[in-house]
Design a protein around this motif. Structure first.
Motif, mmCIF file in Angstrom:
data_model
loop_
_atom_site.group_PDB
_atom_site.id
_atom_site.type_symbol
_atom_site.label_atom_id
_atom_site.label_comp_id
_atom_site.label_asym_id
_atom_site.label_seq_id
_atom_site.Cartn_x
_atom_site.Cartn_y
_atom_site.Cartn_z
ATOM 1 N N SER A 76 1.082 -1.240 0.076
ATOM 2 C CA SER A 76 0.049 -0.058 0.075
ATOM 3 C C SER A 76 0.986 1.267 -0.001
ATOM 4 O O SER A 76 1.998 1.176 0.408
ATOM 5 C CB SER A 76 -0.862 0.102 1.183
ATOM 6 N N SER A 77 0.368 2.357 -0.525
ATOM 7 C CA SER A 77 1.013 3.413 -0.577
ATOM 8 C C SER A 77 1.402 4.119 0.808
ATOM 9 O O SER A 77 2.571 4.839 0.834
ATOM 10 C CB SER A 77 0.468 4.550 -1.719
ATOM 11 N N SER A 78 0.671 3.831 1.685
ATOM 12 C CA SER A 78 0.794 4.472 3.205
ATOM 13 C C SER A 78 1.821 3.416 3.937
ATOM 14 O O SER A 78 1.941 3.605 5.118
ATOM 15 C CB SER A 78 -0.411 4.593 3.804
ATOM 16 N N VAL A 79 2.259 2.057 3.489
ATOM 17 C CA VAL A 79 3.293 1.327 4.223
ATOM 18 C C VAL A 79 4.426 1.020 3.260
ATOM 19 O O VAL A 79 4.502 1.132 2.280
ATOM 20 C CB VAL A 79 2.421 -0.192 4.116
ATOM 21 N N ASN A 80 5.708 1.255 4.167
ATOM 22 C CA ASN A 80 6.772 1.280 3.630
ATOM 23 C C ASN A 80 7.677 0.042 4.121
ATOM 24 O O ASN A 80 7.745 -0.051 5.453
ATOM 25 C CB ASN A 80 7.615 2.604 3.936
ATOM 26 N N VAL A 81 8.291 -0.780 3.365
ATOM 27 C CA VAL A 81 8.789 -2.051 3.981
ATOM 28 C C VAL A 81 10.175 -1.460 4.008
ATOM 29 O O VAL A 81 10.976 -1.286 2.696
ATOM 30 C CB VAL A 81 8.559 -3.011 2.855
ATOM 31 N N VAL A 82 10.780 -1.629 4.846
ATOM 32 C CA VAL A 82 12.243 -0.901 5.258
ATOM 33 C C VAL A 82 13.157 -2.107 5.187
ATOM 34 O O VAL A 82 14.379 -2.089 5.265
ATOM 35 C CB VAL A 82 12.376 -0.120 6.484
#
Length: 360
Positions: free
Chosen positions: A125-131
């Protein structure tokens, strides 16, 4: 958001069982429970490390849980030997406390047997960032940031971390604070064997200017929760409140010395004061927030003492028996001496009989 929640409700699996570190979720139509959670927390004023180990039971073959953290975290496998070392360090001191008079189980009251036996990242999702995402032993670990709790739950569901909608709502306070997340899925090699026993520990490291231990998600638990916390810092620490559980019980407080092994790495740099705390949460829904720990007024040391009551003996003979026997013997001797003296005392002759003179 309503449509997203409806989608999440439609994909619900078994209820979430929370542990002190986050929320545990089994696979579909299965059950898993966390019987005990042990965590080691090391804090030097700027950085916090958490080494957590869970003991689980149930019929689930896979499970997942999520842990919020205040800043970007690195994750690696922990060392189980750390918990063994700390368990030995904080063992109670045993002291012998003698008693005089016999009790149940002592002669002559031992007429019964007293023997006993010791008991892939995806689109997202655009509001989730996988780091970050990595495989650590039996764990599939994803490190995430999210600006929306619903989007976080949706991403987790799309990537195999299928969590209930109510957990999305429970995560909202962490979203509001800008926290990040470590999502962990158990991925054992043998998928036919139910999860059980003590899992391999995980070691998390993140920046934190306060000593905080995430507990808020534990309010989703269906069963009473038990937490054991080892805190390593420069000084003795204590929870600022009970956060809805029973009063935290101090188990140990004191400085520890370790020249090698996993404990030595955590106590270097002045974080060698160990505070061990146990706490029970009989009603998890009452948990009101995360544990925030603070320095106590002083660094007083503490160690539990267990008294082992033991019948007082002299050369293997109960002292009470010697005392009572000695007293009886003394009485017998005294009575015998008196009797002998009485028997040997000379008997005085009878007084002469007075005869009146004859008349006449």
């Amino acid at each position: 958001m309503t449509a997203l929640l409806a989608l999440q409700v439609g994909s619900l699996i078994a209820p979430a069982y929370a542990c002190g570190c986050g929320a545990m979720v089994p696979d579909r139509d299965r059950h898993v429970s966390v019987g005990r959670e042990m965590s080691v927390v090391r804090w030097d004023g700027r950085q916090e490390q958490i080494v957590m180990r869970l003991t689980v039971a149930g019929d689930a073959r896979t499970a997942a849980w999520i842990m919020p953290v205040p800043h970007r975290a690195t994750v690696k496998l922990g060392d189980s030997a750390l918990f063994d070392t700390l368990g030995t360090t904080t063992e109670p001191e045993h002291r012998t406390r003698p008693y005089f008079w016999p009790r149940d189980g002592d002669w002559p009251f031992d007429d019964t047997d007293t023997s006993s036996a010791a008991p892939g990242d995806g689109a997202g999702s655009s509001s989730v960032n996988v780091v970050g995402r990595e495989r650590l032993g039996p764990f599939d670990v994803a490190r995430l940031t999210a600006s929306d709790s619903g989007a976080l739950g949706d991403w987790l569901s799309d990537n195999g971390f299928r969590l209930p909608a109510r957990l999305d709502r429970a995560l909202q306070p962490y979203v509001d604070q800008g926290w990040e997340y470590v999502a962990i899925r158990l991925a054992p090699e043998n998928k036919e064997t139910p999860l059980g026993g003590t899992l391999d520990p995980l070691h998390l490291t993140f920046a934190s200017d306060t000593l905080v231990y995430p507990m808020r998600l534990s309010r989703l638990a269906q069963n009473p929760q038990s937490l054991g916390l080892y805190v390593l810092a420069a000084h003795r620490m204590e929870p600022s409140s009970a956060i809805g559980g029973s009063a935290p019980q101090l188990v140990y407080a004191g400085r520890v010395k370790a020249k090698s092994g996993p404990l030595a790495a955590l106590t270097s740099g002045g974080t060698d004061f160990l505070t061990a705390i146990d706490q029970e949460f009989p009603v998890p829904s009452r948990i009101s927030g995360d544990h925030e720990l603070r320095r106590t007024a002083g660094d007083a040391t503490y160690r539990r003492v267990i008294y082992d009551d033991e019948l007082l003996t002299v050369a293997g003979v109960p002292a009470w028996l010697l005392t009572v026997g000695g007293a009886l013997a003394l009485v017998i001797v005294v009575v015998t001496v008196i009797a002998v003296r009485v028997r040997r005392r000379p008997i005085p002759p009878p007084p002469p009989v007075y005869a009146p003179p004859p008349i006449g």
